[in-house]
Design an enzyme around this catalytic site. Structure first.
Site, PDB file in Angstrom:
ATOM      1  N   ASP A   1       0.819  -1.371  -0.048  1.00 38.06           N
ATOM      2  CA  ASP A   1       0.036  -0.041   0.037  1.00 38.06           C
ATOM      3  C   ASP A   1       0.671   1.236   0.020  1.00 38.06           C
ATOM      4  OD1 ASP A   1       0.849  -0.363   2.700  1.00 38.06           O
ATOM      5  OD2 ASP A   1      -1.033  -1.079   3.338  1.00 38.06           O
TER       6      ASP A   1
ATOM      7  N   ASN B   1      -7.354  -3.462  14.383  1.00 40.34           N
ATOM      8  CA  ASN B   1      -8.451  -3.545  14.003  1.00 40.34           C
ATOM      9  C   ASN B   1      -8.646  -4.901  13.003  1.00 40.34           C
ATOM     10  OD1 ASN B   1      -7.552  -2.750  11.547  1.00 40.34           O
ATOM     11  ND2 ASN B   1      -8.961  -0.915  11.331  1.00 40.34           N
TER      12      ASN B   1
ATOM     13  N   HIS C   1      -6.988  -5.431  10.307  1.00 42.18           N
ATOM     14  CA  HIS C   1      -6.743  -5.086   8.870  1.00 42.18           C
ATOM     15  C   HIS C   1      -5.371  -5.740   8.362  1.00 42.18           C
ATOM     16  CE1 HIS C   1      -4.291  -0.837   9.276  1.00 42.18           C
ATOM     17  NE2 HIS C   1      -3.732  -2.046   9.385  1.00 42.18           N
TER      18      HIS C   1
ATOM     19  N   GLU D   1      -9.742  -2.195   5.721  1.00 46.07           N
ATOM     20  CA  GLU D   1     -10.146  -2.098   6.799  1.00 46.07           C
ATOM     21  C   GLU D   1     -11.584  -2.948   6.990  1.00 46.07           C
ATOM     22  OE1 GLU D   1      -8.338  -0.459   8.621  1.00 46.07           O
ATOM     23  OE2 GLU D   1      -7.675   1.437   7.811  1.00 46.07           O
TER      24      GLU D   1
HETATM   25  P1  PGA Z   1       2.482  -1.772  12.513  1.00 45.03           P
HETATM   26  O1  PGA Z   1       1.329  -1.747  11.763  1.00 45.03           O
HETATM   27  O2  PGA Z   1       3.353  -2.879  12.189  1.00 45.03           O
HETATM   28  O3  PGA Z   1       3.027  -0.343  12.686  1.00 45.03           O
HETATM   29  O4  PGA Z   1       1.741  -2.027  13.980  1.00 45.03           O
HETATM   30  C1  PGA Z   1       0.827  -3.062  11.059  1.00 45.03           C
HETATM   31  C2  PGA Z   1      -0.498  -2.671  10.454  1.00 45.03           C
HETATM   32  O5  PGA Z   1      -1.016  -1.937  10.585  1.00 45.03           O
HETATM   33  O6  PGA Z   1      -0.693  -3.554   9.562  1.00 45.03           O
END
Ligand code: PGA
Length: 256
Positions: free
Chosen positions: A67, A136, A138, A143
């Site tokens: 992304d 969450n 995702h 999302e």
């Molecule tokens: P993080 O993010 O590695 O910064 O915890 C993971 C994500 O949101 O997929």
């Protein structure tokens, strides 16, 4: 699903790096799907170490990032372009034209998304997709309530994601509200998936991913249907898994 519990963040990262390195020794021209965020940082450092110490070769490797934020220039310190070059690409012998990251400045977003999807197909699909997981549930920026059928597309970030990611920005107002993300279908088409989870803040999402039903409210839960998923979870992230039993899972312990 194969689930490996690692005793620390470092242990999780070293195991993940070994899995990626193993993939590259078996297939030097592998197509890797890559993730950003805090979680894979140490895995990238480990891979750089392996590159320097035993000449792990990236010259034929092709990468596709999951992304990119909409509206950030590649040189913006918060863009995922910047993250990837700073934390990984500039330290290894990957070829610039083998690196693909969605263009968050594209004028025509649907065309950019279609083009990204086409390039993945042209490279023969993703051999190994590395994923983090959001609090969450995702994966990528898919999302909760995502359409499982989506391929690369424009996404609106969840309030929770904006709050969590605000730590990287000067203030919450600066966090982009939109991004381009591979879709769930793109991710599910990868031949192998490696999901990393670190920290107790991910424990609930990881538990729901593995043990609860497949539901768009927990986008990562779709991985239950993928034939080749390895989850490497640091102990804090795995704290709700130890007591759970389920015959779809094969619990292993990286540190034992
Ligand atoms: P993080 O993010 O590695 O910064 O915890 C993971 C994500 O949101 O997929």
């Amino acid at each position: 699903m194969r689930i490996v519990i690692a005793k620390s963040y470092e242990d999780m990262s070293a195991n993940a790096a070994r899995m990626v390195a193993g993939q590259l020794y078996l297939k030097p021209n592998s197509v890797l799907g890559l993730a950003t965020g805090s979680t894979p940082l140490n895995m990238y450092q480990e891979l750089i170490k392996i590159h320097h110490e035993v000449s792990l070769d990236f010259s034929e490797v092709v990468t596709f990032n999951l992304d990119e934020y909409l509206g950030l220039k590649p040189e913006d310190e918060n863009s995922y372009h910047f993250y990837m070059f700073q934390n990984f690409f500039k330290h290894i012998n990957i070829q610039r034209n083998n690196i693909y990251i969605p263009n968050g400045l594209a004028q025509n977003i649907p065309a950019e998304c279609q083009d990204y999807e086409r390039k993945i197909q042209e490279q023969g699909g993703i051999d190994l997709q590395v994923l983090g997981i959001g609090v969450n549930g995702h994966i990528g920026f898919n999302e909760p309530d995502i359409n499982f059928e989506a391929v690369t597309h424009k996404v609106k970030l969840d309030e929770e994601t904006i709050n969590v990611n605000a730590r990287f920005f000067a203030n919450i107002e600066e966090v982009p509200r939109y991004a381009i993300s591979m879709g769930i279908k793109t991710i599910m088409n990868a031949k192998k998936i490696l999901l990393l989870a670190n920290g107790v803040s991910k424990a609930e999402a990881l538990y729901r991913t593995i043990y609860k039903g497949i539901t768009p409210e927990t986008p990562a839960s779709i991985l239950q249907l993928h034939p080749d998923v390895t989850i490497i979870a640091e102990e804090g992230a795995a704290k709700l898994l130890r007591s759970a039993t389920h015959d779809r899972t094969n619990l292993g312990f990286a540190s034992e």
